[in-house]
Design an enzyme around this catalytic site. Structure first.
Site, PDB file in Angstrom:
ATOM      1  N   GLY A  24       0.824  -1.212   0.000  1.00 51.32           N
ATOM      2  CA  GLY A  24       0.000   0.000   0.000  1.00 51.32           C
ATOM      3  C   GLY A  24       0.852   1.253   0.000  1.00 51.32           C
ATOM      4  O   GLY A  24       2.062   1.197   0.189  1.00 51.32           O
ATOM      5  N   GLY A  62       2.634   3.824   1.450  1.00 52.02           N
ATOM      6  CA  GLY A  62       3.130   4.082   2.802  1.00 52.02           C
ATOM      7  C   GLY A  62       3.599   5.510   2.991  1.00 52.02           C
ATOM      8  O   GLY A  62       3.816   5.966   4.109  1.00 52.02           O
ATOM      9  N   ARG A  63       3.802   6.176   1.880  1.00 53.33           N
ATOM     10  CA  ARG A  63       4.262   7.575   2.002  1.00 53.33           C
ATOM     11  C   ARG A  63       3.762   8.422   0.856  1.00 53.33           C
ATOM     12  O   ARG A  63       4.310   9.481   0.582  1.00 53.33           O
ATOM     13  CB  ARG A  63       5.769   7.622   2.045  1.00 53.33           C
ATOM     14  CG  ARG A  63       6.401   6.924   0.853  1.00 53.33           C
ATOM     15  CD  ARG A  63       7.800   7.340   0.755  1.00 53.33           C
ATOM     16  NE  ARG A  63       8.508   6.493  -0.171  1.00 53.33           N
ATOM     17  CZ  ARG A  63       9.722   6.724  -0.560  1.00 53.33           C
ATOM     18  NH1 ARG A  63      10.368   7.768  -0.096  1.00 53.33           N
ATOM     19  NH2 ARG A  63      10.319   5.917  -1.396  1.00 53.33           N
ATOM     20  N   ARG A 116       3.635  13.678  -8.022  1.00 51.40           N
ATOM     21  CA  ARG A 116       3.736  12.743  -9.141  1.00 51.40           C
ATOM     22  C   ARG A 116       2.422  12.722  -9.904  1.00 51.40           C
ATOM     23  O   ARG A 116       1.341  12.744  -9.309  1.00 51.40           O
ATOM     24  CB  ARG A 116       4.068  11.347  -8.597  1.00 51.40           C
ATOM     25  CG  ARG A 116       4.220  10.306  -9.678  1.00 51.40           C
ATOM     26  CD  ARG A 116       5.015   9.116  -9.202  1.00 51.40           C
ATOM     27  NE  ARG A 116       4.306   8.302  -8.216  1.00 51.40           N
ATOM     28  CZ  ARG A 116       4.854   7.224  -7.642  1.00 51.40           C
ATOM     29  NH1 ARG A 116       6.087   6.855  -7.927  1.00 51.40           N
ATOM     30  NH2 ARG A 116       4.171   6.532  -6.759  1.00 51.40           N
ATOM     31  N   ARG A 118      -1.491  -0.880  -9.898  1.00 50.55           N
ATOM     32  CA  ARG A 118      -0.347  -1.741 -10.191  1.00 50.55           C
ATOM     33  C   ARG A 118      -0.805  -3.183 -10.331  1.00 50.55           C
ATOM     34  O   ARG A 118      -1.927  -3.522  -9.936  1.00 50.55           O
ATOM     35  CB  ARG A 118       0.647  -1.682  -9.002  1.00 50.55           C
ATOM     36  CG  ARG A 118       1.019  -0.282  -8.611  1.00 50.55           C
ATOM     37  CD  ARG A 118       0.898  -0.088  -7.095  1.00 50.55           C
ATOM     38  NE  ARG A 118       0.967   1.354  -6.759  1.00 50.55           N
ATOM     39  CZ  ARG A 118       2.084   2.034  -6.648  1.00 50.55           C
ATOM     40  NH1 ARG A 118       3.232   1.422  -6.751  1.00 50.55           N
ATOM     41  NH2 ARG A 118       2.058   3.326  -6.410  1.00 50.55           N
ATOM     42  N   ASP A 120       4.503  -4.658  -7.398  1.00 46.18           N
ATOM     43  CA  ASP A 120       3.856  -3.433  -6.902  1.00 46.18           C
ATOM     44  C   ASP A 120       4.424  -2.198  -7.591  1.00 46.18           C
ATOM     45  O   ASP A 120       3.926  -1.093  -7.374  1.00 46.18           O
ATOM     46  CB  ASP A 120       4.011  -3.306  -5.381  1.00 46.18           C
ATOM     47  CG  ASP A 120       5.455  -3.421  -4.934  1.00 46.18           C
ATOM     48  OD1 ASP A 120       6.092  -4.443  -5.258  1.00 46.18           O
ATOM     49  OD2 ASP A 120       5.957  -2.495  -4.282  1.00 46.18           O
TER      50      ASP A 120
HETATM   51  P1  AMP Z   1       9.153   1.004  -2.951  1.00 43.39           P
HETATM   52  O1  AMP Z   1      10.393   0.227  -2.693  1.00 43.39           O
HETATM   53  O2  AMP Z   1       9.373   2.492  -3.039  1.00 43.39           O
HETATM   54  O3  AMP Z   1       8.364   0.482  -4.089  1.00 43.39           O
HETATM   55  O4  AMP Z   1       8.257   0.833  -1.653  1.00 43.39           O
HETATM   56  C1  AMP Z   1       7.802  -0.399  -1.175  1.00 43.39           C
HETATM   57  C2  AMP Z   1       6.803  -0.186  -0.083  1.00 43.39           C
HETATM   58  O5  AMP Z   1       7.379   0.503   1.024  1.00 43.39           O
HETATM   59  C3  AMP Z   1       5.580   0.624  -0.487  1.00 43.39           C
HETATM   60  O6  AMP Z   1       4.469   0.108   0.194  1.00 43.39           O
HETATM   61  C4  AMP Z   1       5.925   2.007   0.006  1.00 43.39           C
HETATM   62  O7  AMP Z   1       4.782   2.792   0.233  1.00 43.39           O
HETATM   63  C5  AMP Z   1       6.631   1.686   1.310  1.00 43.39           C
HETATM   64  N1  AMP Z   1       7.554   2.744   1.709  1.00 43.39           N
HETATM   65  C6  AMP Z   1       8.702   3.093   1.100  1.00 43.39           C
HETATM   66  N2  AMP Z   1       9.307   4.098   1.757  1.00 43.39           N
HETATM   67  C7  AMP Z   1       8.531   4.413   2.816  1.00 43.39           C
HETATM   68  C8  AMP Z   1       8.610   5.385   3.863  1.00 43.39           C
HETATM   69  N3  AMP Z   1       9.635   6.224   3.983  1.00 43.39           N
HETATM   70  N4  AMP Z   1       7.591   5.387   4.754  1.00 43.39           N
HETATM   71  C9  AMP Z   1       6.577   4.545   4.659  1.00 43.39           C
HETATM   72  N5  AMP Z   1       6.440   3.619   3.708  1.00 43.39           N
HETATM   73  C10 AMP Z   1       7.405   3.550   2.782  1.00 43.39           C
HETATM   74 MG    MG Z   2       6.753   1.073  -4.971  1.00 46.06          MG
END
Ligand code: AMP
Ligand code: MG
Length: 479
Positions: free
Chosen positions: A86, A88-89, A172, A179, A248
């Site tokens: 989901g 997360g940020r 963005r 996805r 994702d």
């Molecule tokens: P990504 O590697 O950017 O595709 O992120 C994988 C997952 O980690 C996704 O669910 C993101 O929303 C979550 N995520 C990445 N960075 C953060 C952050 N700083 N805080 C919270 N969730 C994060």
């Molecule tokens: Mg991602």
């Protein structure tokens, strides 16, 4: 100013997302507004750059008509299934319809925690925000389907990574943020009702002609396959390595999304990997088509129920549709490589392409520069191309064959072989300077990369590969 939001994802059932507003930050400050994109989205760039606009871009205030949500999704991360990821940020503010009638998501990335943050802080550091801004806009200028960057702002807060870093938020823009992992989220819960809603939504939004197909879910899979095959072929043509092709991070609309540890290859080597977390080279340059198919197979699994109530029949149908990926990829890849070499299309073109790449690999020649100098060779000047090879005998033999087969002239070749790509060492230098408060290198890089196919003599140095000491060998996830 009013943003004309027209939100559709937020009208889906509640279990598709969590309603959550951005978390305010200490002291928003504008880094950059993408004026051309603002115009395309019917947004007032001057307003976006005003204190009120910057507050909105930093998540201080939610504009009228926005319906902020964090979307739910699952995903295979490096082959391992995680049933709940989901946003997360990232917070999806809503959708707008652009000047071409295309629906586009507006999302703030780094806008604070959500119910999907797990152990993360919901924030983004300046470096990854600038990296995504630079690379996604460069991809757009190169003509590759991609999410876009509308704006970047500093938050005035610091974020804790390996060190304390300036915090930033990226706005963005995407055709959607749906996805493969969105489908997996509901499939893992055996929520067929939600999957039906999702299929209908995605068809209406991205693949409207699938709606009239006798088997819409099957037609949807076939169309996603076609777009992904074409997308990954484009990556291969320009030496782009996504770096985290988790399910994702694969957009159902076929845009490049999630610029984390992505990078462009300098010297040609099909095994190139940059991401520090990709220890086994799962997402290496040459593995990208195979991984795309692996991901699409996960998508097909989610849709089995909708293909046919009888599972063995559904699996046969899925296999048949999936078998279209490789021919579609091969056709797109070959067409693009032919254009890069100026070949009209004959048997044996694949061999000619393969031999050229083999020469680049053997002599560790820069991928982008070699193709660009081939444009000069097409005009009779092979000197600069030969100079890239310490031992040009093999190249000379190849050039003889190529000249007798080539039909495209130098000008045609320059339209498909970029001079300028976002090279790692330039991105790193821009980030280092920006972290110290100097955004001039970031601005200059953006200017150069906006015209990747034009010779820009004043920026010739930006076409050059890194010196050995400038080489960036690893990139890190944007977390
Ligand atoms: P990504 O590697 O950017 O595709 O992120 C994988 C997952 O980690 C996704 O669910 C993101 O929303 C979550 N995520 C990445 N960075 C953060 C952050 N700083 N805080 C919270 N969730 C994060
Ligand atoms: Mg991602």
């Amino acid at each position: 100013m009013q943003i004309q939001f027209d939100n559709s994802y937020a009208t889906l059932p509640d279990r598709f997302f969590a309603r959550v507003a951005p978390t305010p930050v200490a002291a928003p400050r504008l880094i950059k507004i993408n004026r051309a994109l603002a115009e395309q989205l019917r947004l007032d760039a001057d307003w976006l750059a005003s204190p009120e606009g910057v507050a909105f871009l930093a998540g201080q205030s939610v504009p009228d008509g926005a319906d902020p949500i964090a979307t739910a999704y699952a995903g295979h991360q490096f082959g391992h299934f995680v049933p709940q990821l989901g946003d997360g940020r990232a917070i999806l503010l809503g959708e707008v319809v652009d000047r071409d009638g295309q629906r586009r998501d507006l999302q703030l990335k780094g806008a604070g925690p959500t119910p999907f943050s797990r152990r993360g802080d919901g924030r983004a550091a300046l470096g990854p925000v600038l990296r995504e801004y630079i690379v996604s806009e460069a991809m757009a200028a190169l003509g590759v389907p991609t999410t876009r960057a509308l704006a970047a702002v500093l938050t005035g807060d610091r974020v804790q990574r390996e060190t304390m870093l300036p915090g930033a938020v990226l706005t963005r823009v995407a055709a959607s943020h749906i996805r493969i992992g969105t489908f997996q989220f509901f499939a893992a819960r055996e929520d067929t009702d939600a999957l039906r809603h999702l299929v209908d939504h995605v068809i209406a939004r991205h693949y409207p002609d699938a709606a009239t197909d006798p088997h819409p879910a099957r037609a949807l899979l076939a169309r996603v396959i076609a777009r992904q095959a074409a997308l990954v072929a484009r990556w291969m043509h320009i030496g782009f390595i996504h770096g985290v092709m988790n399910t994702d991070n694969m957009s159902i609309a076929g845009e490049t999304i999630d610029y984390g540890p992505c990078a462009f290859m300098d010297a040609y080597n099909p095994a190139t990997v940059f991401s520090s977390i990709d220890q086994n080279g799962r997402y290496a340059y040459a593995n990208q088509p195979g991984i795309a198919l692996w991901n699409l197979t996960r998508l097909a699994e989610c849709l089995l129920q909708l293909f046919d109530p009888d599972q063995p029949t559904a699996i046969e149908i899925a296999k048949e549709i999936l078998s279209e990926f490789s021919p579609a990829f091969d056709a797109a890849y070959t067409a693009g490589m032919r254009a890069k070499l100026g070949l009209a299309g004959h048997d044996g073109d694949d061999d000619l392409v393969g031999e050229f790449l083999q020469l680049l690999a053997e002599h560790e020649v820069d991928f982008t520069l070699a193709f660009r100098r081939l444009c000069d060779a097409a005009e009779g000047d092979a000197g600069e191309l030969r100079a890239l090879f310490t031992e040009p005998a093999g190249l000379d033999a190849w050039l003889g064959k190529w000249q007798s087969r080539r039909s495209g002239d130098g000008a045609a070749l320059r339209k498909v072989n970029p001079a300028f790509i976002p090279r790692n060492h330039r991105i790193e230098a821009a980030i280092v300077a920006a972290t110290q408060g100097d955004f001039a290198p970031f601005e200059t890089l953006g200017t150069v990369l906006a015209r990747p196919y034009d010779d820009q003599p004043e920026f010739a140095a930006y076409a050059e590969p890194p010196q050995p000491e400038q080489r960036v060998l690893q990139t890190f996830c944007g977390t």
